[in-house]
Design a protein around this motif. Structure first.
Motif, PDB file in Angstrom:
ATOM      1  N   GLU A 293     -10.999  20.225 -32.901  1.00 19.39           N
ATOM      2  CA  GLU A 293     -10.533  19.188 -33.559  1.00 19.39           C
ATOM      3  C   GLU A 293      -9.068  19.450 -33.929  1.00 19.39           C
ATOM      4  O   GLU A 293      -8.007  18.552 -33.933  1.00 19.39           O
ATOM      5  N   ALA A 294      -8.849  20.842 -34.066  1.00 21.65           N
ATOM      6  CA  ALA A 294      -7.511  21.207 -34.565  1.00 21.65           C
ATOM      7  C   ALA A 294      -6.587  20.937 -33.243  1.00 21.65           C
ATOM      8  O   ALA A 294      -5.365  20.704 -33.240  1.00 21.65           O
ATOM      9  N   ARG A 295      -7.062  21.507 -32.010  1.00 22.28           N
ATOM     10  CA  ARG A 295      -6.333  21.226 -30.945  1.00 22.28           C
ATOM     11  C   ARG A 295      -5.804  19.719 -30.510  1.00 22.28           C
ATOM     12  O   ARG A 295      -4.810  19.418 -30.234  1.00 22.28           O
ATOM     13  N   MET A 296      -7.118  18.931 -30.931  1.00 23.36           N
ATOM     14  CA  MET A 296      -6.893  17.553 -30.486  1.00 23.36           C
ATOM     15  C   MET A 296      -5.839  16.999 -31.409  1.00 23.36           C
ATOM     16  O   MET A 296      -4.864  16.263 -31.241  1.00 23.36           O
ATOM     17  N   ALA A 297      -5.828  17.424 -32.754  1.00 22.35           N
ATOM     18  CA  ALA A 297      -4.794  17.014 -33.668  1.00 22.35           C
ATOM     19  C   ALA A 297      -3.465  17.334 -33.365  1.00 22.35           C
ATOM     20  O   ALA A 297      -2.437  16.849 -33.481  1.00 22.35           O
ATOM     21  N   THR A 298      -3.400  18.696 -32.931  1.00 23.18           N
ATOM     22  CA  THR A 298      -2.020  19.106 -32.427  1.00 23.18           C
ATOM     23  C   THR A 298      -1.426  18.361 -31.293  1.00 23.18           C
ATOM     24  O   THR A 298      -0.264  18.144 -31.242  1.00 23.18           O
ATOM     25  N   VAL A 299      -2.224  18.032 -30.335  1.00 17.21           N
ATOM     26  CA  VAL A 299      -1.927  17.234 -29.249  1.00 17.21           C
ATOM     27  C   VAL A 299      -1.371  15.823 -29.901  1.00 17.21           C
ATOM     28  O   VAL A 299      -0.007  15.321 -29.453  1.00 17.21           O
ATOM     29  N   VAL A 300      -2.159  15.260 -30.650  1.00 16.48           N
ATOM     30  CA  VAL A 300      -1.585  13.789 -31.132  1.00 16.48           C
ATOM     31  C   VAL A 300      -0.201  13.961 -31.828  1.00 16.48           C
ATOM     32  O   VAL A 300       0.584  13.356 -31.551  1.00 16.48           O
ATOM     33  N   ALA A 301       0.008  14.969 -32.825  1.00 12.15           N
ATOM     34  CA  ALA A 301       0.934  15.268 -33.474  1.00 12.15           C
ATOM     35  C   ALA A 301       2.295  15.607 -32.710  1.00 12.15           C
ATOM     36  O   ALA A 301       3.267  14.930 -32.946  1.00 12.15           O
ATOM     37  N   THR A 302       2.069  16.386 -31.793  1.00  6.17           N
ATOM     38  CA  THR A 302       3.102  16.654 -30.667  1.00  6.17           C
ATOM     39  C   THR A 302       3.557  15.264 -29.995  1.00  6.17           C
ATOM     40  O   THR A 302       4.894  15.198 -29.874  1.00  6.17           O
ATOM     41  N   GLN A 303       2.527  14.466 -29.602  1.00  4.95           N
ATOM     42  CA  GLN A 303       3.139  13.214 -28.705  1.00  4.95           C
ATOM     43  C   GLN A 303       3.676  12.408 -29.621  1.00  4.95           C
ATOM     44  O   GLN A 303       4.908  11.585 -29.344  1.00  4.95           O
ATOM     45  N   VAL A 304       3.080  12.195 -30.877  1.00  3.08           N
ATOM     46  CA  VAL A 304       4.071  11.331 -31.656  1.00  3.08           C
ATOM     47  C   VAL A 304       5.143  11.683 -32.294  1.00  3.08           C
ATOM     48  O   VAL A 304       6.251  10.903 -32.474  1.00  3.08           O
ATOM     49  N   ALA A 305       5.537  13.101 -32.359  1.00  2.00           N
ATOM     50  CA  ALA A 305       6.704  13.558 -32.862  1.00  2.00           C
ATOM     51  C   ALA A 305       7.649  13.682 -31.628  1.00  2.00           C
ATOM     52  O   ALA A 305       9.154  13.402 -31.963  1.00  2.00           O
ATOM     53  N   LEU A 306       7.493  14.006 -30.458  1.00  2.00           N
ATOM     54  CA  LEU A 306       8.267  14.467 -29.370  1.00  2.00           C
ATOM     55  C   LEU A 306       8.435  13.440 -28.416  1.00  2.00           C
ATOM     56  O   LEU A 306       9.593  13.484 -27.646  1.00  2.00           O
ATOM     57  N   TYR A 307       7.576  12.501 -28.065  1.00  2.00           N
ATOM     58  CA  TYR A 307       7.939  11.380 -27.036  1.00  2.00           C
ATOM     59  C   TYR A 307       8.908  10.474 -27.412  1.00  2.00           C
ATOM     60  O   TYR A 307       9.196  10.030 -28.414  1.00  2.00           O
ATOM     61  N   PRO A 308       9.686  10.366 -26.396  1.00  2.00           N
ATOM     62  CA  PRO A 308      10.984   9.495 -26.598  1.00  2.00           C
ATOM     63  C   PRO A 308      10.544   8.098 -26.936  1.00  2.00           C
ATOM     64  O   PRO A 308       9.895   7.535 -26.736  1.00  2.00           O
ATOM     65  N   HIS A 309      11.612   7.800 -28.045  1.00  2.00           N
ATOM     66  CA  HIS A 309      11.363   6.469 -28.801  1.00  2.00           C
ATOM     67  C   HIS A 309      12.242   5.378 -27.846  1.00  2.00           C
ATOM     68  O   HIS A 309      13.252   5.596 -27.463  1.00  2.00           O
ATOM     69  N   VAL A 310      11.859   4.349 -27.834  1.00  2.00           N
ATOM     70  CA  VAL A 310      12.445   3.154 -27.289  1.00  2.00           C
ATOM     71  C   VAL A 310      12.849   2.271 -28.279  1.00  2.00           C
ATOM     72  O   VAL A 310      11.948   2.086 -29.396  1.00  2.00           O
ATOM     73  N   PRO A 311      13.691   1.200 -28.329  1.00  2.00           N
ATOM     74  CA  PRO A 311      14.048   0.473 -29.301  1.00  2.00           C
ATOM     75  C   PRO A 311      13.374  -0.860 -29.318  1.00  2.00           C
ATOM     76  O   PRO A 311      13.529  -1.507 -30.303  1.00  2.00           O
ATOM     77  N   ALA A 312      12.794  -1.142 -28.283  1.00  2.00           N
ATOM     78  CA  ALA A 312      11.777  -2.460 -28.453  1.00  2.00           C
ATOM     79  C   ALA A 312      10.740  -2.342 -27.555  1.00  2.00           C
ATOM     80  O   ALA A 312      10.536  -1.301 -26.756  1.00  2.00           O
ATOM     81  N   GLU A 313       9.659  -3.289 -27.490  1.00  2.00           N
ATOM     82  CA  GLU A 313       8.686  -3.428 -26.755  1.00  2.00           C
ATOM     83  C   GLU A 313       9.035  -3.635 -25.100  1.00  2.00           C
ATOM     84  O   GLU A 313       9.776  -4.401 -24.889  1.00  2.00           O
ATOM     85  N   PRO A 314       8.404  -3.087 -24.118  1.00  2.00           N
ATOM     86  CA  PRO A 314       8.806  -3.004 -22.917  1.00  2.00           C
ATOM     87  C   PRO A 314       8.637  -4.755 -22.452  1.00  2.00           C
ATOM     88  O   PRO A 314       7.546  -5.302 -23.181  1.00  2.00           O
ATOM     89  N   ALA A 315       9.373  -5.288 -21.739  1.00  2.00           N
ATOM     90  CA  ALA A 315       9.118  -6.716 -21.139  1.00  2.00           C
ATOM     91  C   ALA A 315       7.809  -6.701 -20.559  1.00  2.00           C
ATOM     92  O   ALA A 315       7.088  -5.897 -19.794  1.00  2.00           O
ATOM     93  N   LEU A 316       7.358  -7.921 -20.781  1.00  2.00           N
ATOM     94  CA  LEU A 316       5.778  -8.226 -20.031  1.00  2.00           C
ATOM     95  C   LEU A 316       6.366  -8.329 -18.390  1.00  2.00           C
ATOM     96  O   LEU A 316       7.133  -8.859 -17.992  1.00  2.00           O
ATOM     97  N   ALA A 317       5.499  -7.905 -17.644  1.00  2.00           N
ATOM     98  CA  ALA A 317       5.512  -8.058 -16.013  1.00  2.00           C
ATOM     99  C   ALA A 317       5.185  -9.518 -15.892  1.00  2.00           C
ATOM    100  O   ALA A 317       4.733 -10.430 -16.590  1.00  2.00           O
ATOM    101  N   GLU A 318       5.829  -9.839 -14.728  1.00  2.00           N
ATOM    102  CA  GLU A 318       6.258 -11.297 -14.165  1.00  2.00           C
ATOM    103  C   GLU A 318       4.808 -11.834 -14.213  1.00  2.00           C
ATOM    104  O   GLU A 318       4.470 -13.019 -14.522  1.00  2.00           O
ATOM    105  N   TYR A 319       3.609 -11.136 -13.701  1.00  2.00           N
ATOM    106  CA  TYR A 319       2.394 -11.882 -13.840  1.00  2.00           C
ATOM    107  C   TYR A 319       1.852 -12.239 -14.923  1.00  2.00           C
ATOM    108  O   TYR A 319       0.747 -12.930 -14.991  1.00  2.00           O
TER     109      TYR A 319
END
Length: 321
Positions: A293-319
């Motif tokens: 559980e500690a390993r899982m929590a570390t993965v979650v926290a790392t992704q939340v903290a370090l994954y690049p942020h974008v300023p808006a939601e991705p556009a919907l695909a044309e389909y």
């Protein structure tokens, strides 16, 4: 001249128009096939089993490694072959792209087994198969069950606060009321021939609100058979949260097994009398529980903290527009 131009337009239209097979199969996958193949890993005799193979899909921030210490050994002990599909970037990127991995996995596993695929997914992993089923119609005849453990079917109000300064694409898309979820839930939520089990907990601190069967995880429309099951409706004193519902919870696992072993979605009335005493699911070793559980929590926290942020939601695909 006019006749020549008309003939050219007819010819171009014939070339560009999708064939009936293409229309039935949905849009062409944009992700390279090599990447799709590399993301799919199977265990057990998928081709020779008398049971439907199971496709496990992890939630946002996580990878299939999370199943190594819970659902993997539990399904192996039951003699059930299973596969995992790794969503790109730990499920943090555009979910529309992640859905292509799920489409490919459904097609590949169904073809290899000659049987329907039963899907068990946690959080985003319980929701993204619905995008695949909605926009790639051929997958509907290849899927038996979609079992969501705390699935983000209608998003979460938590993401709205998280995304105020910007956030990962998948967080934007899982905000309540996002363009992605509006498209996903427009029209029918379910499809005939597919059984849907949605397991939720009122203590979910990630996918919220989930206080009853009209919360984020639950589904109600369409022709699929649906069961929305609150863990506290089964066991009133139950204390499962978002992560444990999809990784260690014994009652959630009992509902998964019930859905997998019966026609139709899970029925809490069929659970064993001692189901509420099963705090941990089979496959989880209590000795290593805290470490895992500690390993899982570390993965979650790392992704939340370090994954690049974008300023808006991705556009919907044309389909999907």
């Amino acid at each position: 001249m006019k006749r020549s131009l008309l003939a050219l337009l007819v010819l171009v239209g014939a070339v560009l128009a999708p064939t009936s097979a293409e229309a039935a199969d949905g849009p062409a996958l944009r992700v390279p096939e090599a990447a799709l193949d590399a993301a799919l890993v199977c265990s057990g005799d998928v081709g020779g089993s008398a049971h439907n193979p199971i496709l496990l899909i992890a939630g946002t921030t996580l990878t299939p490694e999370v199943f190594v210490w819970n659902y993997g050994p539990a399904l192996t002990a039951l003699g059930r072959p299973f596969c995992t599909v790794a969503l790109p970037d730990n499920g943090m990127a555009d979910i529309q792209v992640a859905a292509e991995y799920v489409v490919h996995a459904i097609r590949a596993v169904s073809a290899a087994s000659g049987r329907d695929v039963d899907i068990v997914g946690h959080s985003q992993g319980g929701m993204v198969p619905r995008w695949a089923l909605k926009y790639w119609p051929d997958t509907r005849a290849r899927v038996g069950d979609v079992i969501g453990l705390a699935p983000s079917n209608h998003g979460t109000v938590v993401a709205s606060a998280v995304c105020r300064p910007g956030c990962a694409p998948a967080f934007w898309q899982q905000r309540t009321g996002s363009a992605f979820l509006t498209a996903l839930n427009s029209g029918a939520e379910t499809w005939a021939g597919v059984d849907y089990t949605n397991v939720y907990t009122v203590l979910d601190e990630v996918v919220a609100p989930n206080l009853n069967d009209h919360g984020s995880s639950s589904l109600h429309t369409g022709q699929g058979r649906i069961s929305n099951v609150g863990l506290q409706d089964v066991c009133p004193a139950h204390v499962a949260d978002h992560l444990t519902t999809g990784t260690t919870d014994g009652v959630a696992f009992a509902l998964v097994v019930d859905a997998l072993t019966h026609d139709g979605p899970a029925d809490p009335a069929r659970l064993p009398a001692d189901a509420c005493t099963r705090l941990l699911m089979p496959g989880v070793d209590p000795v290593f529980l805290a470490v895992n559980e500690a390993r899982m929590a570390t993965v979650v926290a790392t992704q939340v903290a370090l994954y690049p942020h974008v300023p808006a939601e991705p556009a919907l695909a044309e389909y999907a527009r």
